[in-house]
Design a protein around this motif. Structure first.
Motif, PDB file in Angstrom:
ATOM      1  N   TYR A   1       0.930  -1.162   0.152  1.00 32.66           N
ATOM      2  CA  TYR A   1       0.089  -0.077   0.000  1.00 32.66           C
ATOM      3  C   TYR A   1       0.877   1.307   0.077  1.00 32.66           C
ATOM      4  O   TYR A   1       1.817   1.411   0.837  1.00 32.66           O
ATOM      5  CB  TYR A   1      -0.729   0.007   1.203  1.00 32.66           C
ATOM      6  N   GLU A   2       0.809   2.030  -1.154  1.00 28.56           N
ATOM      7  CA  GLU A   2       1.178   3.505  -0.906  1.00 28.56           C
ATOM      8  C   GLU A   2       2.727   3.393  -0.833  1.00 28.56           C
ATOM      9  O   GLU A   2       3.336   4.084   0.467  1.00 28.56           O
ATOM     10  CB  GLU A   2       0.511   4.393  -0.228  1.00 28.56           C
ATOM     11  N   TYR A   3       3.740   2.439  -1.505  1.00 27.49           N
ATOM     12  CA  TYR A   3       5.080   2.614  -1.195  1.00 27.49           C
ATOM     13  C   TYR A   3       5.754   3.867  -1.191  1.00 27.49           C
ATOM     14  O   TYR A   3       6.462   4.341  -0.505  1.00 27.49           O
ATOM     15  CB  TYR A   3       5.651   1.480  -1.869  1.00 27.49           C
TER      16      TYR A   3
ATOM     17  N   ARG B   1       1.518  13.316   8.678  1.00 32.68           N
ATOM     18  CA  ARG B   1       1.336  12.512   7.496  1.00 32.68           C
ATOM     19  C   ARG B   1       1.584  10.852   7.997  1.00 32.68           C
ATOM     20  O   ARG B   1       0.961  10.051   7.346  1.00 32.68           O
ATOM     21  CB  ARG B   1       2.542  12.611   6.326  1.00 32.68           C
ATOM     22  N   ARG B   2       2.431  10.559   8.712  1.00 34.65           N
ATOM     23  CA  ARG B   2       2.742   9.361   9.450  1.00 34.65           C
ATOM     24  C   ARG B   2       1.478   8.812  10.042  1.00 34.65           C
ATOM     25  O   ARG B   2       1.028   7.598   9.744  1.00 34.65           O
ATOM     26  CB  ARG B   2       3.697   9.436  10.646  1.00 34.65           C
TER      27      ARG B   2
ATOM     28  N   TYR C   1      -3.296   5.267   9.512  1.00 34.19           N
ATOM     29  CA  TYR C   1      -4.645   4.718   9.484  1.00 34.19           C
ATOM     30  C   TYR C   1      -5.434   4.283   8.208  1.00 34.19           C
ATOM     31  O   TYR C   1      -6.169   3.272   8.331  1.00 34.19           O
ATOM     32  CB  TYR C   1      -5.635   6.315   9.583  1.00 34.19           C
ATOM     33  N   LYS C   2      -4.702   4.753   7.126  1.00 33.10           N
ATOM     34  CA  LYS C   2      -5.166   4.167   5.810  1.00 33.10           C
ATOM     35  C   LYS C   2      -4.674   2.860   5.652  1.00 33.10           C
ATOM     36  O   LYS C   2      -5.630   1.884   5.160  1.00 33.10           O
ATOM     37  CB  LYS C   2      -4.744   5.241   4.707  1.00 33.10           C
TER      38      LYS C   2
ATOM     39  N   TYR D   1      -6.774  -0.754   4.730  1.00 34.99           N
ATOM     40  CA  TYR D   1      -6.426  -1.438   3.570  1.00 34.99           C
ATOM     41  C   TYR D   1      -6.127  -2.978   3.999  1.00 34.99           C
ATOM     42  O   TYR D   1      -6.569  -3.888   3.271  1.00 34.99           O
ATOM     43  CB  TYR D   1      -5.025  -0.766   2.773  1.00 34.99           C
ATOM     44  N   TRP D   2      -5.170  -3.069   5.013  1.00 36.08           N
ATOM     45  CA  TRP D   2      -4.803  -4.354   5.593  1.00 36.08           C
ATOM     46  C   TRP D   2      -6.048  -5.166   5.946  1.00 36.08           C
ATOM     47  O   TRP D   2      -6.383  -6.234   5.591  1.00 36.08           O
ATOM     48  CB  TRP D   2      -3.961  -4.479   6.960  1.00 36.08           C
ATOM     49  N   ARG D   3      -6.978  -4.540   6.814  1.00 34.98           N
ATOM     50  CA  ARG D   3      -8.174  -5.227   7.058  1.00 34.98           C
ATOM     51  C   ARG D   3      -9.187  -5.702   5.868  1.00 34.98           C
ATOM     52  O   ARG D   3      -9.908  -6.723   5.896  1.00 34.98           O
ATOM     53  CB  ARG D   3      -8.994  -4.630   8.002  1.00 34.98           C
TER      54      ARG D   3
END
Length: 520
Positions: A353-355, A399-400, A405-406, A410-412
């Motif tokens: 996710y968003e590397y 930003r961290r 949070y995002k 994504y993981w779930r």
């Protein structure tokens, strides 16, 4: 006005520091001439050199869990065990340059006291009664220097008391016998992987990786802010675990390069070991000490005994989108997937996710003061900056937190129990070439627990040659241009298991189940 103190010439200070370290290595345990010239793969030197007796070699073959059991059952005394490990550490130093300080007399005095206590009470002092434990250089052990890899701090950082984690281990009966190199390349020289001394042992807990891989420590403690227990484990073929930041005690870990008030990416201490069960032993022991009572920043979280589901849903990250792993890592991952499928586990592809967002945040947060803290410590000792350190310094928290949070959403949404991925894009790199830590530091930014286990596979030039691939970017080109299967022969290949935030027990249980299926 006091006179301005001019740092000593670096070469002079370096020579003195190395001589002081070498003086702690007992001359009686020097390798015989017959051991030279040393092979590139020095993992067999301990058994062949004759420094240890057959009985002592049997002792150092045991993991910490088995060793503690044998000492408690009085098969071995703590003095016998400590003597064997001091000898082994002296050998490990001679073949990999992994030791900052070896304190034999202090360790033997502690071991004799433990033997006397066992005889007096009939009970071990704790779960680690008599077990030799090595400690990373920047973790305080009372009476010992903690220069943290900076020559300008040598002799100026003698610890007045144990770090919190060291107190817990001491109360559990551990014997401290060595401080391990914090850097792969420092004023004490280059530390190597025992599997191939042309390759790195990883960093920054590299000395721990080397000594454990040499079977010269029963259990080690490192720290991880970007992969610093996982990269050494991957490079040297051992086990390690990075818990969440607030799961284990932190007080007494010297961080000389962090700007005051820093709140970016925090490191955590973590175990480095020769078995999965030793990782679990360490985590269970730390939690049993209720560290939150003395250190309020530690989460109140007693250890939970968890068994992994018989059928895990495992996400598999083959490529983070920036650096495609080189041939031996791809081979190991394919091997793992095939075995896990055959064992009945569900395998699902996972895309990072968003590397790009992660990498931008993480590079800035690691050096929030543009590297001023690092340069200040180097200047204390008139110390030249290492090429890789200079490379890393470039020019937070909002930003961290948004990223975390995002990522959680994504993981779930993936519905996975854990993620299986490379630990690094390649095997242990040839010295001076290890620049990428994206597969590990991503999970420091996320603050997810992650561990590394050896697959039992090693670089094989007949299987792992590369050719015909066009790199997508400069970072990937560096990895492919510096990989050489012949030169990196025998380097171990490890994989990483990542779990969801706060799920250390579940992550370790899944990692154990996966390792049992995958390892050859």
């Amino acid at each position: 006005m006091s006179p301005v103190q001019v740092p000593r010439p670096y070469a002079e200070a370096e020579a003195d520091a190395r001589a002081a370290r070498d003086a702690t290595i007992p001359a009686a345990y020097a390798l015989p001439k017959s051991s030279y010239p040393l092979p590139k793969n020095v993992t067999g030197v301990l058994a062949s050199c004759g420094v240890l007796s057959p009985a002592e070699l049997a002792i150092v073959e045991l993991d910490a869990t088995a060793l503690a059991g044998h000492i408690a059952a009085r098969k071995y005394t703590a003095v016998e065990v400590t003597t064997a490990y001091v000898k082994a550490a002296a050998v490990a130093q001679q073949v990999t340059n992994c030791v900052v300080e070896l304190f034999e007399d202090e360790a033997l005095e502690r071991a004799a006291w433990l033997d006397a206590e066992l005889a007096r009470t009939g009970r071990p002092v704790g779960e680690l009664h008599g077990v030799p434990v090595s400690i990373k250089d920047h973790i305080c052990v009372k009476g010992h220097d903690t220069p943290s890899g900076f020559i300008g701090l040598v002799g100026k950082m003698v610890a007045e008391e144990d770090a919190h984690l060291v107190k817990i281990l001491r109360d559990a009966g551990a014997v401290f016998f060595s401080l391990m190199a914090i850097e792969t390349d420092s004023y004490l020289g280059v530390t190597t992987s025992p599997w191939n001394t042309d390759t790195t042992c990883g960093g920054s807990s590299g000395g721990e990786g080397a000594i454990l891989a040499c079977k010269a420590s029963a259990l080690g403690v490192g720290s991880d802010i970007g992969g610093s227990v996982r990269a050494p484990a991957a490079s040297t073929g051992i086990y390690s675990f990075k818990p969440g930041v607030h799961r284990l005690p932190h007080v007494g870990m010297v961080i000389p390069i962090g700007p005051q008030g820093y709140d970016g990416i925090h490191g955590t201490q973590g175990p480095m070991a020769r078995s999965m069960r030793d990782l679990e032993l360490y985590m269970r022991l730390m939690a049993a000490a209720e560290p939150w009572l003395a250190e309020p920043s530690v989460d109140y979280r007693p250890w939970r005994e968890v068994v992994a589901p018989k059928r895990l849903r495992i996400g598999v990250l083959e490529d983070d989108g920036v650096i495609r792993p080189v041939a031996p890592v791809r081979r190991a991952l394919l091997h793992a997937v095939e075995r896990l499928k055959a064992a009945g586990h569900e395998i699902v592809p996972y895309t990072q996710y968003e590397y790009a967002e992660h990498w931008d945040i993480v590079r800035k947060l690691y050096f929030i003061d543009n590297g001023d803290s690092v340069h200040a410590q180097l200047a204390r000792g008139n110390e030249p900056i290492k090429p890789l350190t200079k490379w890393a310094m470039r020019a937070l928290a909002g930003r961290r937190d948004t990223f975390r949070y995002k990522l959680a959403q994504y993981w779930r949404a993936q519905g996975i129990d854990v993620l299986l991925s490379p630990a690094m894009p390649g095997p242990a790199s040839l010295h001076g070439n290890g620049k990428d830590w994206g597969y590990t530091c991503y999970w420091n930014l996320a603050d997810y627990p992650a561990g590394v286990f050896p697959t039992g596979l090693h670089v094989d030039p007949t299987l792992d040659a590369e050719g015909g691939y066009t790199p997508r970017n400069d970072d990937e080109a560096h990895v492919y241009n510096t990989y050489d299967a012949a030169k990196q022969r025998d380097a171990p290949i490890a994989l990483q298991v990542v779990g969801y935030a706060g799920h250390e027990e579940e992550t370790l249980a899944a990692m154990k189940a996966i390792a049992e299926v995958v390892q050859v």
